[in-house]
Scaffold this active site. Structure first.
Site, PDB file in Angstrom:
ATOM      1  N   THR A 110       5.709  -3.583  11.134  1.00  0.00           N
ATOM      2  CA  THR A 110       5.215  -2.256  11.522  1.00  0.00           C
ATOM      3  C   THR A 110       3.764  -2.092  11.090  1.00  0.00           C
ATOM      4  O   THR A 110       3.300  -0.974  10.861  1.00  0.00           O
ATOM      5  CB  THR A 110       6.090  -1.129  10.921  1.00  0.00           C
ATOM      6  OG1 THR A 110       6.220  -1.325   9.499  1.00  0.00           O
ATOM      7  CG2 THR A 110       7.464  -1.101  11.542  1.00  0.00           C
ATOM      8  N   SER A 111       3.053  -3.213  10.948  1.00  0.00           N
ATOM      9  CA  SER A 111       1.648  -3.160  10.529  1.00  0.00           C
ATOM     10  C   SER A 111       0.753  -3.212  11.753  1.00  0.00           C
ATOM     11  O   SER A 111       0.453  -2.199  12.367  1.00  0.00           O
ATOM     12  CB  SER A 111       1.337  -4.291   9.553  1.00  0.00           C
ATOM     13  OG  SER A 111       1.576  -5.569  10.130  1.00  0.00           O
ATOM     14  N   ARG A 112       0.332  -4.404  12.146  1.00  0.00           N
ATOM     15  CA  ARG A 112      -0.450  -4.627  13.351  1.00  0.00           C
ATOM     16  C   ARG A 112       0.038  -5.928  14.002  1.00  0.00           C
ATOM     17  O   ARG A 112       0.357  -6.893  13.316  1.00  0.00           O
ATOM     18  CB  ARG A 112      -1.940  -4.743  13.035  1.00  0.00           C
ATOM     19  CG  ARG A 112      -2.626  -3.412  12.748  1.00  0.00           C
ATOM     20  CD  ARG A 112      -2.743  -2.575  14.010  1.00  0.00           C
ATOM     21  NE  ARG A 112      -3.516  -1.348  13.804  1.00  0.00           N
ATOM     22  CZ  ARG A 112      -2.987  -0.170  13.521  1.00  0.00           C
ATOM     23  NH1 ARG A 112      -1.664  -0.059  13.387  1.00  0.00           N
ATOM     24  NH2 ARG A 112      -3.757   0.896  13.380  1.00  0.00           N
ATOM     25  N   HIS A 162       5.317   1.145  19.385  1.00  0.00           N
ATOM     26  CA  HIS A 162       4.335   1.614  18.400  1.00  0.00           C
ATOM     27  C   HIS A 162       4.547   3.099  18.079  1.00  0.00           C
ATOM     28  O   HIS A 162       3.657   3.936  18.263  1.00  0.00           O
ATOM     29  CB  HIS A 162       2.908   1.378  18.898  1.00  0.00           C
ATOM     30  CG  HIS A 162       1.903   1.302  17.785  1.00  0.00           C
ATOM     31  ND1 HIS A 162       0.787   0.501  17.844  1.00  0.00           N
ATOM     32  CD2 HIS A 162       1.837   1.929  16.582  1.00  0.00           C
ATOM     33  CE1 HIS A 162       0.066   0.638  16.737  1.00  0.00           C
ATOM     34  NE2 HIS A 162       0.705   1.510  15.959  1.00  0.00           N
ATOM     35  N   GLY A 176       0.836  -1.183   0.000  1.00  0.00           N
ATOM     36  CA  GLY A 176       0.000   0.000   0.000  1.00  0.00           C
ATOM     37  C   GLY A 176       0.875   1.240   0.000  1.00  0.00           C
ATOM     38  O   GLY A 176       2.021   1.204  -0.469  1.00  0.00           O
ATOM     39  N   ARG A 177       0.348   2.329   0.537  1.00  0.00           N
ATOM     40  CA  ARG A 177       1.121   3.578   0.563  1.00  0.00           C
ATOM     41  C   ARG A 177       2.452   3.403   1.285  1.00  0.00           C
ATOM     42  O   ARG A 177       3.508   3.807   0.793  1.00  0.00           O
ATOM     43  CB  ARG A 177       0.305   4.679   1.256  1.00  0.00           C
ATOM     44  CG  ARG A 177      -0.917   5.179   0.502  1.00  0.00           C
ATOM     45  CD  ARG A 177      -1.483   6.380   1.247  1.00  0.00           C
ATOM     46  NE  ARG A 177      -2.692   6.915   0.638  1.00  0.00           N
ATOM     47  CZ  ARG A 177      -3.933   6.607   1.010  1.00  0.00           C
ATOM     48  NH1 ARG A 177      -4.108   5.738   2.005  1.00  0.00           N
ATOM     49  NH2 ARG A 177      -4.977   7.138   0.421  1.00  0.00           N
ATOM     50  N   ILE A 178       2.406   2.824   2.483  1.00  0.00           N
ATOM     51  CA  ILE A 178       3.629   2.689   3.272  1.00  0.00           C
ATOM     52  C   ILE A 178       4.563   1.665   2.641  1.00  0.00           C
ATOM     53  O   ILE A 178       5.776   1.876   2.565  1.00  0.00           O
ATOM     54  CB  ILE A 178       3.290   2.310   4.722  1.00  0.00           C
ATOM     55  CG1 ILE A 178       2.458   3.419   5.373  1.00  0.00           C
ATOM     56  CG2 ILE A 178       4.566   2.078   5.533  1.00  0.00           C
ATOM     57  CD1 ILE A 178       1.884   3.056   6.736  1.00  0.00           C
ATOM     58  N   GLU A 230      -1.112  -4.440  23.388  1.00  0.00           N
ATOM     59  CA  GLU A 230      -0.313  -3.240  23.634  1.00  0.00           C
ATOM     60  C   GLU A 230      -0.874  -2.467  24.812  1.00  0.00           C
ATOM     61  O   GLU A 230      -2.090  -2.306  24.916  1.00  0.00           O
ATOM     62  CB  GLU A 230      -0.288  -2.360  22.370  1.00  0.00           C
ATOM     63  CG  GLU A 230       0.403  -3.031  21.197  1.00  0.00           C
ATOM     64  CD  GLU A 230       0.534  -2.124  19.972  1.00  0.00           C
ATOM     65  OE1 GLU A 230       0.100  -0.951  20.049  1.00  0.00           O
ATOM     66  OE2 GLU A 230       1.077  -2.579  18.956  1.00  0.00           O
TER      67      GLU A 230
END
Length: 328
Positions: A237-239, A287, A157-159, A268
């Site tokens: 670095t997603s979920r 995070h 995606g964007r990231i 978290e």
């Protein structure tokens, strides 16, 4: 005329708070780190027209049931899996989120985490602080090369695309797996689409950037780690919910993979005594993917603009459930 009440569930940048306070009565849970207690949230939404939330707050059916006057929910985040969007949609309540503004900052952090893990930066800093550095040694704290390595990006995606752009500067071979092929990115960045299995087997760095959904829940587990190279580095670095953390721990302990860099976790904040944090080849962050001053301020302002649009019955700039407007 009585102004709408808005519940802001965490201290936010002043610029965003001022925008909201100019248009609404605000209840602010004024804490930098401690989430609003559940009972306080349920009490305060009883007469609220808007909720300004973040990834730490569970906005579920119980919250909606306790908020009969609610017009809009706005989260200061690109993800919204903490919000029951289907429940909001049933009630005609738009849910705002903040995509786009955090792309480059999160990509920076992702690549920084990749490099820190590969070159054992945290271990090296601790090595000095703990008084272990006695002399230069040929193999002391040797890591993995980044330049010229193969990076496999799961979720372009964007990231993911922004991470791929950074990888080109390091002469990396770029593989990706995505729900849909992106020919324009393939051509522009010389990236190659492949199956998840091929990506896992061929990559020196596996970077997980898939969104959180029922389909991606623990999509990386024991089988996937078993397919990776023994010198592979896994970055998430997603979920946190996208990874089976027990399987990751076993893969690291059994030397199935070389190291991991993590900015997100299934629960978290992660407990300080979590097994993953005991491993020297894990770089763990709290995070902070989008945590630059400029980006967090942009996110906060965009979330405020979404909120105010919802209070005024206007379309939000970014809506997670645009179908709420279909019947309007």
């Amino acid at each position: 005329m009585k102004r709408d009440k808005v519940v802001v569930t965490r201290r936010i940048p002043g610029q965003a708070l001022e925008l909201i306070e100019a248009k609404a009565e605000v209840y602010l849970w004024d804490s930098e780190e401690v989430p609003i207690p559940r009972h306080v949230l349920l009490e305060q939404v009883a007469d609220a027209s808007g909720i300004y939330t973040n990834v730490s707050d569970k906005i579920d059916k119980e919250v909606f049931d306790n908020a009969p006057l609610l017009k809009v929910v706005s989260t200061m985040a690109v993800g919204f899996d903490n919000i029951d969007v289907s429940e909001a949609t049933k009630r005609g309540i738009p849910v705002g989120y903040t995509p786009g503004v955090l792309t480059e900052t999160t990509a920076d952090l992702t690549f920084a985490l990749l490099m820190a893990t590969a070159r054992r930066i945290v271990e090296g800093a601790d090595y000095i602080r703990q008084g272990k550095w006695k002399s230069w040694g040929p193999m002391v704290l040797t890591g993995q090369d980044v330049y010229g390595a193969t990076i496999g990006i799961i979720g372009l995606g964007r990231i993911g695309e922004a991470v791929a752009r950074r990888a080109t500067g390091f002469g990396m071979k770029i593989l990706y797996h995505n729900r849909h092929r992106r020919p324009e990115v393939e051509e522009r960045l010389n990236a190659r689409y492949c199956s998840l299995e091929e990506l896992l087997q061929a990559s020196d760095f596996v970077v997980l950037l898939a969104p959180s959904s029922p389909e991606t829940y623990r999509m990386i587990g024991e089988r996937e780690f078993s397919l990776m190279k023994p010198n592979a580095i896994f970055i998430n670095t997603s979920r946190g919910r996208n990874v089976d953390e027990s399987a990751l721990y076993r893969a690291l302990c059994d030397n199935k993979i070389w190291a991991a860099g993590l900015d997100v976790f299934e629960e978290e904040p992660i407990a300080a005594d979590h097994p993953l944090l005991s491993l020297p080849n894990v770089v763990a962050l709290p995070h902070i993917g989008s945590a630059s001053i400029a980006t967090r301020t942009k996110m906060a302002v965009l979330a405020a603009e979404n909120l105010l649009a919802g209070l005024q019955g206007q379309k939000l700039k970014h809506t997670a459930n645009p179908e709420v407007y279909d019947s309007v």
